[in-house]
Design a protein around this motif. Structure first.
Motif, PDB file in Angstrom:
ATOM      1  N   ARG A 133      -6.627   8.449  -5.555  1.00  0.00           N
ATOM      2  CA  ARG A 133      -7.038   9.119  -4.326  1.00  0.00           C
ATOM      3  C   ARG A 133      -6.125  10.317  -4.087  1.00  0.00           C
ATOM      4  N   VAL A 134      -6.604  11.231  -3.273  1.00  0.00           N
ATOM      5  CA  VAL A 134      -5.858  12.470  -3.035  1.00  0.00           C
ATOM      6  C   VAL A 134      -4.666  12.190  -2.130  1.00  0.00           C
ATOM      7  N   ALA A 135      -3.478  12.565  -2.615  1.00  0.00           N
ATOM      8  CA  ALA A 135      -2.273  12.448  -1.789  1.00  0.00           C
ATOM      9  C   ALA A 135      -2.168  13.648  -0.850  1.00  0.00           C
ATOM     10  N   TYR A 136      -2.416  14.835  -1.399  1.00  0.00           N
ATOM     11  CA  TYR A 136      -2.381  16.066  -0.616  1.00  0.00           C
ATOM     12  C   TYR A 136      -2.909  17.201  -1.474  1.00  0.00           C
ATOM     13  N   THR A 137      -3.176  18.319  -0.820  1.00  0.00           N
ATOM     14  CA  THR A 137      -3.626  19.512  -1.522  1.00  0.00           C
ATOM     15  C   THR A 137      -2.477  20.519  -1.532  1.00  0.00           C
ATOM     16  N   ARG A 138      -2.032  20.854  -2.718  1.00  0.00           N
ATOM     17  CA  ARG A 138      -0.904  21.764  -2.892  1.00  0.00           C
ATOM     18  C   ARG A 138      -1.397  23.202  -2.945  1.00  0.00           C
ATOM     19  N   MET A 139      -0.592  24.128  -2.463  1.00  0.00           N
ATOM     20  CA  MET A 139      -0.952  25.540  -2.479  1.00  0.00           C
ATOM     21  C   MET A 139       0.013  26.321  -3.371  1.00  0.00           C
ATOM     22  N   LYS A 140      -0.545  27.192  -4.194  1.00  0.00           N
ATOM     23  CA  LYS A 140       0.276  28.036  -5.054  1.00  0.00           C
ATOM     24  C   LYS A 140       0.411  29.416  -4.414  1.00  0.00           C
ATOM     25  N   TRP A 141       1.645  29.891  -4.310  1.00  0.00           N
ATOM     26  CA  TRP A 141       1.945  31.180  -3.699  1.00  0.00           C
ATOM     27  C   TRP A 141       2.463  32.150  -4.758  1.00  0.00           C
ATOM     28  N   GLN A 142       2.058  33.406  -4.637  1.00  0.00           N
ATOM     29  CA  GLN A 142       2.514  34.461  -5.548  1.00  0.00           C
ATOM     30  C   GLN A 142       3.201  35.562  -4.759  1.00  0.00           C
ATOM     31  N   LEU A 143       4.353  36.010  -5.260  1.00  0.00           N
ATOM     32  CA  LEU A 143       5.032  37.164  -4.672  1.00  0.00           C
ATOM     33  C   LEU A 143       4.380  38.428  -5.224  1.00  0.00           C
TER      34      LEU A 143
ATOM     35  N   MET B 261       0.839  -1.191   0.000  1.00  0.00           N
ATOM     36  CA  MET B 261       0.000   0.000   0.000  1.00  0.00           C
ATOM     37  C   MET B 261       0.874   1.241   0.000  1.00  0.00           C
ATOM     38  N   LEU B 262       0.532   2.221  -0.819  1.00  0.00           N
ATOM     39  CA  LEU B 262       1.286   3.461  -0.895  1.00  0.00           C
ATOM     40  C   LEU B 262       0.674   4.485   0.056  1.00  0.00           C
ATOM     41  N   PHE B 263       1.463   4.964   0.989  1.00  0.00           N
ATOM     42  CA  PHE B 263       0.992   5.961   1.928  1.00  0.00           C
ATOM     43  C   PHE B 263       1.399   7.356   1.468  1.00  0.00           C
ATOM     44  N   SER B 264       0.571   8.334   1.797  1.00  0.00           N
ATOM     45  CA  SER B 264       0.873   9.717   1.440  1.00  0.00           C
ATOM     46  C   SER B 264       1.848  10.288   2.453  1.00  0.00           C
ATOM     47  N   ASP B 265       3.127  10.136   2.182  1.00  0.00           N
ATOM     48  CA  ASP B 265       4.161  10.604   3.082  1.00  0.00           C
ATOM     49  C   ASP B 265       5.187  11.421   2.307  1.00  0.00           C
ATOM     50  N   LEU B 266       6.260  11.802   2.980  1.00  0.00           N
ATOM     51  CA  LEU B 266       7.274  12.642   2.352  1.00  0.00           C
ATOM     52  C   LEU B 266       7.911  11.943   1.151  1.00  0.00           C
ATOM     53  N   ALA B 267       8.171  10.655   1.263  1.00  0.00           N
ATOM     54  CA  ALA B 267       8.793   9.930   0.156  1.00  0.00           C
ATOM     55  C   ALA B 267       7.899   9.949  -1.076  1.00  0.00           C
ATOM     56  N   LEU B 268       6.600   9.745  -0.884  1.00  0.00           N
ATOM     57  CA  LEU B 268       5.678   9.781  -2.021  1.00  0.00           C
ATOM     58  C   LEU B 268       5.618  11.181  -2.611  1.00  0.00           C
ATOM     59  N   ALA B 269       5.515  12.188  -1.749  1.00  0.00           N
ATOM     60  CA  ALA B 269       5.439  13.571  -2.235  1.00  0.00           C
ATOM     61  C   ALA B 269       6.661  13.923  -3.066  1.00  0.00           C
ATOM     62  N   ARG B 270       7.821  13.483  -2.651  1.00  0.00           N
ATOM     63  CA  ARG B 270       9.037  13.771  -3.412  1.00  0.00           C
ATOM     64  C   ARG B 270       8.989  13.125  -4.793  1.00  0.00           C
ATOM     65  N   ARG B 271       8.483  11.901  -4.878  1.00  0.00           N
ATOM     66  CA  ARG B 271       8.379  11.237  -6.187  1.00  0.00           C
ATOM     67  C   ARG B 271       7.399  11.980  -7.103  1.00  0.00           C
ATOM     68  N   LEU B 272       6.261  12.351  -6.543  1.00  0.00           N
ATOM     69  CA  LEU B 272       5.242  13.014  -7.346  1.00  0.00           C
ATOM     70  C   LEU B 272       5.708  14.394  -7.814  1.00  0.00           C
ATOM     71  N   GLU B 273       6.247  15.172  -6.890  1.00  0.00           N
ATOM     72  CA  GLU B 273       6.655  16.537  -7.239  1.00  0.00           C
ATOM     73  C   GLU B 273       7.848  16.546  -8.192  1.00  0.00           C
TER      74      GLU B 273
END
Length: 276
Positions: A259-269, A1-13
């Motif tokens: 399924r949703v791994a996480y919700t990403r936020m976009k930031w603007q300067l 099973m793939l968990f939504s953790d830092l390792a997964l986030a790094r692969r996706l991003e």
């Protein structure tokens, strides 16, 4: 099973960042005068693809290495050197210190994106087509104009005025390293297009659109299954896509096992705080 953790986030991003970096390199190769290029800072990829391009931003900020004032300044000066606004897509699994730092430098959050994922296996099913008149296939190198035109026609029907931009975008997307574009055809006529990018075992699904006359024929479901099957055959063990929270795209993905791994936020300067 793939968990939504830092390792997964790094692969996706990293997969999405690499897809966009390859796109920028394709523009640089085909249009040397465009100024398109990208840099890596603290593990994040910051890319310039044109002042108004949606790819002009960073991916993976704070996810691979800690980011402080010096790293942000380096990235901001990169964008300022191109006369471009500064945007960062930030995963909630990034270093929490970044969340406190960004507002102090004049950044504001402007957008959410749900990043979805699912596992792939070598037994991934081939697409089940709803009618014998519908078929899906990966395009050949000489069909890039056909693919980009089909994709643009679908997007333009949703957002009038975008057809020329999306046609040019599609040409570069389909020509970038790691891309595997797919078409859906009904009675031999192209009605839908979908993009696929593969990087280190991760398949990124993107750019799906259907021309108005081809809708409600099962084309997008067939394209999704075809791309997942192809990616699995190429050795990918993970698939991903991005969608607006609560959108039809998200619902379609969830119906197909994502399924949703996480919700990403976009930031603007904000412009008044951007370096000259």
């Amino acid at each position: 099973m793939l968990f939504s953790d830092l390792a997964l986030a790094r692969r996706l991003e990293r997969t999405e960042a690499q897809a966009n970096a390859n796109f920028v390199e394709a523009r640089q190769r085909l249009f040397p005068g465009s100024g398109a290029n990208w840099i890596a800072v603290a593990g994040a990829y910051a890319m310039f693809d044109g002042v108004e391009s949606p790819l002009t931003q960073s991916f993976g900020l704070g996810l691979f290495e800690a980011v402080g004032a010096a790293e942000l300044t380096q990235i901001e000066q990169f964008f300022a050197g191109h006369g471009a606004p500064v945007y960062h897509e930030v995963s909630p699994l990034a270093d929490a210190a970044l969340l406190a730092l960004l507002p102090t430098r004049g950044y504001v959050p402007i957008e959410y994106t749900n990043v979805l994922y699912r596992a792939l296996s070598p037994e991934e099913a081939a697409p089940s087509l709803p009618t014998p008149q519908l078929r899906t296939r990966r395009i050949g190198p000489d069909e890039v104009p056909l693919w980009s035109q089909t994709s643009a026609a679908g997007w333009a029907s949703e957002s009038p005025g975008l057809e020329e931009f999306m046609r040019a975008y599609g040409q570069l997307s389909a020509s970038s390293a790691g891309a595997a574009p797919f078409l859906a055809e009904l009675q031999g006529q192209p009605i839908a297009a979908g993009g696929l990018f593969m990087h280190e075992g991760v398949a990124l699904l993107m750019g799906a659109s259907t021309v108005p006359a081809g809708r409600r024929q099962g084309a997008q479901s067939a394209l999704l299954a075809a791309r997942l099957h192809y990616a699995a055959q190429q050795g990918c063990t993970l698939a991903m896509m991005g969608a607006l929270p609560g959108s039809q795209s998200q619902r379609n993905a969830e119906k197909n096992g994502f399924r949703v791994a996480y919700t990403r936020m976009k930031w603007q300067l904000m412009a008044e705080t951007q370096p000259a």
